[in-house]
Design a protein around this motif. Structure first.
Motif, short mmCIF file in Angstrom:
data_model
loop_
_atom_site.label_atom_id
_atom_site.label_comp_id
_atom_site.label_asym_id
_atom_site.label_seq_id
_atom_site.Cartn_x
_atom_site.Cartn_y
_atom_site.Cartn_z
N LEU A 169 51.48 24.37 40.02
CA LEU A 169 50.45 25.15 39.32
C LEU A 169 49.13 25.07 40.07
CD1 LEU A 169 49.61 26.88 36.92
CD2 LEU A 169 49.16 24.77 35.65
N GLN A 170 48.76 23.88 40.54
CA GLN A 170 47.50 23.73 41.26
C GLN A 170 47.54 24.45 42.60
OE1 GLN A 170 44.56 22.38 40.12
NE2 GLN A 170 43.83 23.42 41.98
N ILE A 171 48.70 24.44 43.27
CA ILE A 171 48.82 25.15 44.54
C ILE A 171 48.68 26.66 44.33
CG2 ILE A 171 50.44 25.73 46.40
CD1 ILE A 171 51.40 22.82 46.28
N LEU A 172 49.26 27.18 43.24
CA LEU A 172 49.07 28.59 42.92
C LEU A 172 47.60 28.88 42.65
CD1 LEU A 172 49.94 31.45 42.20
CD2 LEU A 172 50.55 30.61 39.91
N ARG A 173 46.95 28.02 41.91
CA ARG A 173 45.52 28.22 41.62
C ARG A 173 44.70 28.22 42.91
NH1 ARG A 173 43.34 27.67 36.73
NH2 ARG A 173 45.12 26.45 36.01
N ASP A 174 45.05 27.30 43.83
CA ASP A 174 44.34 27.24 45.11
C ASP A 174 44.51 28.53 45.90
OD1 ASP A 174 43.54 24.67 44.51
OD2 ASP A 174 45.05 23.70 45.77
N GLU A 175 45.73 29.09 45.88
CA GLU A 175 45.96 30.35 46.59
C GLU A 175 45.10 31.47 46.00
OE1 GLU A 175 47.32 31.18 49.24
OE2 GLU A 175 48.66 29.52 49.76
N LEU A 176 45.02 31.53 44.68
CA LEU A 176 44.25 32.57 44.03
C LEU A 176 42.76 32.43 44.30
CD1 LEU A 176 46.16 32.59 40.63
CD2 LEU A 176 46.09 34.49 42.26
N GLU A 177 42.30 31.20 44.50
CA GLU A 177 40.87 30.96 44.71
C GLU A 177 40.49 30.90 46.18
OE1 GLU A 177 40.19 27.37 42.57
OE2 GLU A 177 40.21 28.33 40.60
N SER A 178 41.45 31.10 47.09
CA SER A 178 41.18 30.89 48.51
C SER A 178 40.23 31.92 49.10
CB SER A 178 42.49 30.90 49.30
OG SER A 178 43.13 32.16 49.24
N GLY A 179 40.06 33.06 48.44
CA GLY A 179 39.15 34.09 48.95
C GLY A 179 37.73 33.97 48.47
N HIS A 180 37.38 32.83 47.83
CA HIS A 180 36.02 32.55 47.36
C HIS A 180 35.54 33.52 46.29
CE1 HIS A 180 35.97 29.97 50.85
NE2 HIS A 180 36.14 31.00 51.63
N ARG A 181 36.46 34.08 45.50
CA ARG A 181 36.09 34.98 44.42
C ARG A 181 36.58 34.44 43.11
NH1 ARG A 181 38.40 40.62 45.88
NH2 ARG A 181 37.33 41.18 43.95
N GLU A 182 35.87 34.79 42.04
CA GLU A 182 36.28 34.36 40.71
C GLU A 182 37.62 35.01 40.37
OE1 GLU A 182 34.85 32.16 38.77
OE2 GLU A 182 33.22 31.81 40.20
N LEU A 183 38.45 34.29 39.63
CA LEU A 183 39.76 34.80 39.25
C LEU A 183 39.65 36.13 38.52
CD1 LEU A 183 42.76 34.00 39.37
CD2 LEU A 183 42.47 32.86 37.16
N ALA A 184 38.65 36.27 37.67
CA ALA A 184 38.49 37.49 36.88
C ALA A 184 38.14 38.70 37.74
CB ALA A 184 37.41 37.29 35.82
N GLU A 185 37.72 38.49 38.98
CA GLU A 185 37.33 39.59 39.86
C GLU A 185 38.49 40.12 40.71
OE1 GLU A 185 34.28 41.12 39.93
OE2 GLU A 185 34.07 39.91 38.13
N LEU A 186 39.65 39.46 40.65
CA LEU A 186 40.76 39.84 41.51
C LEU A 186 41.52 41.03 40.94
CD1 LEU A 186 42.22 36.32 42.41
CD2 LEU A 186 40.59 37.69 43.71
N THR A 187 42.00 41.90 41.84
CA THR A 187 42.84 43.01 41.43
C THR A 187 44.30 42.57 41.42
OG1 THR A 187 43.15 43.78 43.71
CG2 THR A 187 41.25 44.64 42.50
N ALA A 188 45.16 43.41 40.86
CA ALA A 188 46.59 43.08 40.83
C ALA A 188 47.13 42.92 42.24
CB ALA A 188 47.36 44.18 40.08
N ARG A 189 46.68 43.75 43.17
CA ARG A 189 47.15 43.64 44.56
C ARG A 189 46.79 42.29 45.15
NH1 ARG A 189 44.10 44.20 48.93
NH2 ARG A 189 45.05 44.63 50.97
#
Length: 311
Positions: A169-189
């Motif tokens: 779970l933490q590794i998935l979270r790290d991948e999602l946060e690797s682009g220095h953007r808030e999770l809520a700002e990410l698109t589905a792509r």
């Protein structure tokens, strides 16, 4: 200033931010590719990944994370291959440079390698140097592999292990946060690409056909409150008992929830599995799902939920 001074590169790693370096051109079986290296902090460890992808980009397509692996027949680890890990940032940079030919003064923040690649394309894809005239690591010949003696000499350097599923779970979270953007700002792509990077990472599981799988599914549901169109990206691990028999499954979920507009409701329900040790092709599976994402690609979910459960 694009390139990070050593103190800034080390500072970024200490703050939990990855650093990368574009290594230049390579080839395999008459196909052209490019390489880049990433040092990624995770849970007190600094992991070093070598990524070798087919050079399919052009002036308006420079996102290296979307490029296919150079060798499609290569094992999963070869696309984003974990080559070493270290216990501190400085040892990690030293190891990355020893392993790949990277140099200290050309590290950049995560995702900046696409700017490096863009310069490479704009300058005509030079074989022997970067656009600013500096020799690229890819032109130095084969990268040196860290040996057991090297690891012993460094002390803090060690060759990689597959992480336990408790860290998934933490590794998935790290991948999602690797682009220095808030999770809520990410698109589905963007979330889908992060999930695929997470999906390529292998964990410490039994080598059986259903021990490690990815699930892509969607539908309109009212699990809690109002109905929402939900895209559920799931990683499922089998847990065995002391005798090696099936005990339960652990699932790591990334749920994207949308207001159920008619265009989404009309999609109905769908699910598709990929199993790592059943001879399936991950890239082929992912490509087969691109059309399913078309309506969601650039939309930001109303809600995103990350969680794990045992079933």
């Amino acid at each position: 200033m694009r390139y990070l001074a050593e103190s800034f590169a080390l500072g970024a790693l200490r703050r939990g931010r990855p650093v990368e370096q574009f290594l230049g051109p390579t080839h395999a079986a008459k196909r052209l590719g490019v390489r880049y290296v990433e040092v990624r902090p995770r849970g007190g460890t600094y992991e070093i990944f070598l990524r070798t992808v087919e050079d399919v980009g052009h002036e308006t397509f420079v996102d290296l994370a979307e490029f296919p692996p150079l060798d499609p027949d290569t094992e999963e680890e070869e696309f984003g291959r974990l080559i070493a890990a270290a216990g501190d940032p400085l040892t990690a940079l030293n190891a990355a440079e020893d392993c790949t030919g990277a140099v200290r003064h050309r590290w950049v923040n995560a995702a900046m390698t696409q700017d490096e690649y863009n310069d490479f394309v704009q300058s005509g894809r030079p074989l022997r140097g970067s656009p600013d005239g500096y020799p690229l690591a890819g032109t130095h010949g084969p990268a040196r592999t860290v040996t057991a003696d090297d690891a012993s000499d460094r002390g803090a350097l060690r060759m990689p292990r597959r992480p336990p599923i408790s860290e998934a779970l933490q590794i998935l979270r790290d991948e999602l946060e690797s682009g220095h953007r808030e999770l809520a700002e990410l698109t589905a792509r963007e979330i889908w690409l992060a999930f695929l990077r997470f999906g390529r990472r292998r964990f410490d599981t039994a080598v059986t056909p259903d021990s490690d799988g990815l699930l892509f599914q969607y539908g309109t549901h009212a699990f809690s409150g109002s109905p929402m169109f939900t895209l559920d990206l799931t990683r499922q691990f089998e847990i065995n008992d002391a005798e090696g028999e099936h005990d339960q499954y652990m699932q790591v979920h990334c749920e994207l929830r949308y207001v159920p507009r008619p265009s989404l409701q009309n999609l109905g329900t769908f699910d598709s599995w990929f199993l790592h040790d059943a001879g399936d092709d991950l890239d082929g599976w992912a490509e087969s799902l691109n059309a399913r994402l078309e309506l969601l690609r650039d939309r930001k979910p109303a809600e995103i939920s990350l969680y794990e459960e045992r079933i």
